[in-house]
Design a protein around this motif. Structure first.
Motif, PDB file in Angstrom:
ATOM      1  N   SER A 102       0.836  -1.218   0.000  1.00  0.00           N
ATOM      2  CA  SER A 102       0.000   0.000   0.000  1.00  0.00           C
ATOM      3  C   SER A 102       0.865   1.261   0.000  1.00  0.00           C
ATOM      4  O   SER A 102       0.712   2.143   0.829  1.00  0.00           O
ATOM      5  CB  SER A 102      -0.930  -0.001   1.225  1.00  0.00           C
ATOM      6  N   CYS A 137      -4.170  -3.095  -2.899  1.00  0.00           N
ATOM      7  CA  CYS A 137      -5.569  -3.510  -3.087  1.00  0.00           C
ATOM      8  C   CYS A 137      -6.315  -2.428  -3.867  1.00  0.00           C
ATOM      9  O   CYS A 137      -6.149  -1.230  -3.600  1.00  0.00           O
ATOM     10  CB  CYS A 137      -6.253  -3.729  -1.743  1.00  0.00           C
ATOM     11  N   GLN A 138      -7.151  -2.856  -4.799  1.00  0.00           N
ATOM     12  CA  GLN A 138      -7.924  -1.913  -5.603  1.00  0.00           C
ATOM     13  C   GLN A 138      -8.861  -1.072  -4.737  1.00  0.00           C
ATOM     14  O   GLN A 138      -9.185   0.050  -5.108  1.00  0.00           O
ATOM     15  CB  GLN A 138      -8.725  -2.657  -6.667  1.00  0.00           C
ATOM     16  N   ASP A 139      -9.294  -1.621  -3.595  1.00  0.00           N
ATOM     17  CA  ASP A 139     -10.238  -0.895  -2.746  1.00  0.00           C
ATOM     18  C   ASP A 139      -9.571  -0.170  -1.571  1.00  0.00           C
ATOM     19  O   ASP A 139     -10.228   0.160  -0.584  1.00  0.00           O
ATOM     20  CB  ASP A 139     -11.328  -1.851  -2.231  1.00  0.00           C
ATOM     21  N   ASP A 140      -8.283   0.116  -1.689  1.00  0.00           N
ATOM     22  CA  ASP A 140      -7.575   0.873  -0.648  1.00  0.00           C
ATOM     23  C   ASP A 140      -8.181   2.270  -0.557  1.00  0.00           C
ATOM     24  O   ASP A 140      -8.180   3.009  -1.540  1.00  0.00           O
ATOM     25  CB  ASP A 140      -6.087   0.953  -1.001  1.00  0.00           C
ATOM     26  N   GLN A 141      -8.709   2.630   0.592  1.00  0.00           N
ATOM     27  CA  GLN A 141      -9.349   3.930   0.796  1.00  0.00           C
ATOM     28  C   GLN A 141      -8.377   5.005   1.275  1.00  0.00           C
ATOM     29  O   GLN A 141      -8.750   6.173   1.373  1.00  0.00           O
ATOM     30  CB  GLN A 141     -10.502   3.801   1.796  1.00  0.00           C
ATOM     31  N   ALA A 164      -7.753  -7.527  -5.598  1.00  0.00           N
ATOM     32  CA  ALA A 164      -9.079  -6.955  -5.838  1.00  0.00           C
ATOM     33  C   ALA A 164      -9.644  -6.290  -4.587  1.00  0.00           C
ATOM     34  O   ALA A 164     -10.271  -5.238  -4.663  1.00  0.00           O
ATOM     35  CB  ALA A 164     -10.038  -8.030  -6.347  1.00  0.00           C
ATOM     36  N   SER A 165      -9.405  -6.900  -3.438  1.00  0.00           N
ATOM     37  CA  SER A 165      -9.959  -6.334  -2.200  1.00  0.00           C
ATOM     38  C   SER A 165      -9.015  -6.610  -1.040  1.00  0.00           C
ATOM     39  O   SER A 165      -8.086  -7.407  -1.148  1.00  0.00           O
ATOM     40  CB  SER A 165     -11.339  -6.930  -1.910  1.00  0.00           C
ATOM     41  N   GLY A 166      -9.281  -5.933   0.058  1.00  0.00           N
ATOM     42  CA  GLY A 166      -8.448  -6.064   1.250  1.00  0.00           C
ATOM     43  C   GLY A 166      -8.198  -4.729   1.920  1.00  0.00           C
ATOM     44  O   GLY A 166      -7.693  -4.666   3.024  1.00  0.00           O
ATOM     45  N   GLY A 167      -8.542  -3.656   1.210  1.00  0.00           N
ATOM     46  CA  GLY A 167      -8.371  -2.323   1.789  1.00  0.00           C
ATOM     47  C   GLY A 167      -6.915  -1.975   2.042  1.00  0.00           C
ATOM     48  O   GLY A 167      -5.999  -2.609   1.529  1.00  0.00           O
ATOM     49  N   HIS A 168      -6.729  -0.951   2.856  1.00  0.00           N
ATOM     50  CA  HIS A 168      -5.385  -0.450   3.134  1.00  0.00           C
ATOM     51  C   HIS A 168      -4.555  -1.455   3.936  1.00  0.00           C
ATOM     52  O   HIS A 168      -3.340  -1.507   3.785  1.00  0.00           O
ATOM     53  CB  HIS A 168      -5.492   0.883   3.889  1.00  0.00           C
ATOM     54  N   ASN A 171      -6.690  -6.730   4.536  1.00  0.00           N
ATOM     55  CA  ASN A 171      -7.469  -7.622   5.406  1.00  0.00           C
ATOM     56  C   ASN A 171      -6.587  -8.323   6.446  1.00  0.00           C
ATOM     57  O   ASN A 171      -6.912  -9.404   6.918  1.00  0.00           O
ATOM     58  CB  ASN A 171      -8.246  -8.673   4.603  1.00  0.00           C
TER      59      ASN A 171
END
Length: 184
Positions: A102, A137-141, A164-168, A171
């Motif tokens: 990240s 991760c694509q969904d890192d906010q 694809a997912s897991g956030g910053h 997970n």
């Protein structure tokens, strides 16, 4: 005789105690996946009131305290500061891999960013014999996924793992990172 034969230095994201504790979950997960053959070093790096928050000096100090070969892992701010450290300093230890999670790419002219920004030629300054891995991760906010694309352009020889997912915090599952470390 100790069963530890590889050392891993994990550099936290942010600088608060909360950031340290959040990343400790990543460290604990990674240690569990790698096992006892890996010695985990996870120093608390408090923010200092200088442009790079003291990270370059802190990373240098942490590296100097570890004997033998070393694997570098950083999360978020820690990842970007590891990249800065390795690209701007002479490395006296044998680094066997660099793993960046990240990772923000600092840009802009704001004064507070000056201590974080990489030099324009940073990619040319990285040791060519050390494998570099980046994960995002694509969904890192917190760190936009677009930063990952910048690194892809600047470091075309590195290995990129897009999730694809897991956030910053991915997970708090670093199985993919552990597998890459174990494959070194």
């Amino acid at each position: 005789m100790s069963s530890i034969n590889k050392n891993l230095l994990f550099i936290q994201g942010g600088g608060s105690t909360e950031d340290y504790e959040a990343d400790k979950k990543l460290v604990d997960t990674l240690q569990g996946l790698l096992g006892e053959a890996y010695g985990m070093h996870y120093p608390l790096l408090p923010n200092e009131s200088i442009p790079d928050l003291g990270r370059i000096k802190q990373i240098d100090n942490a590296i100097s305290l570890i004997e033998g070969e070393l694997i570098l892992v950083g999360h978020s701010l820690g990842a970007s500061m590891l990249l800065k450290y390795v690209s701007e300093n002479e490395i006296r230890k044998k680094i066997t891999g660099i793993f960046l999670l990240s990772t923000p790419f600092w840009s802009g002219e704001e004064e507070w960013k000056k201590g974080f920004k990489l030099k324009e030629d940073f990619a040319d300054q990285l040791p060519s014999d050390i494998p570099v891995f980046l994960y995002h991760c694509q969904d890192d906010q917190e760190v936009p996924f677009a930063h990952f694309a910048i690194y892809r352009k600047k470091l075309p020889w590195a290995t990129f793992r897009e999730l694809a997912s897991g956030g910053h915090q991915l997970n708090n599952d670093l199985t993919i990172v552990a597998n890459d470390i174990l494959a070194l």
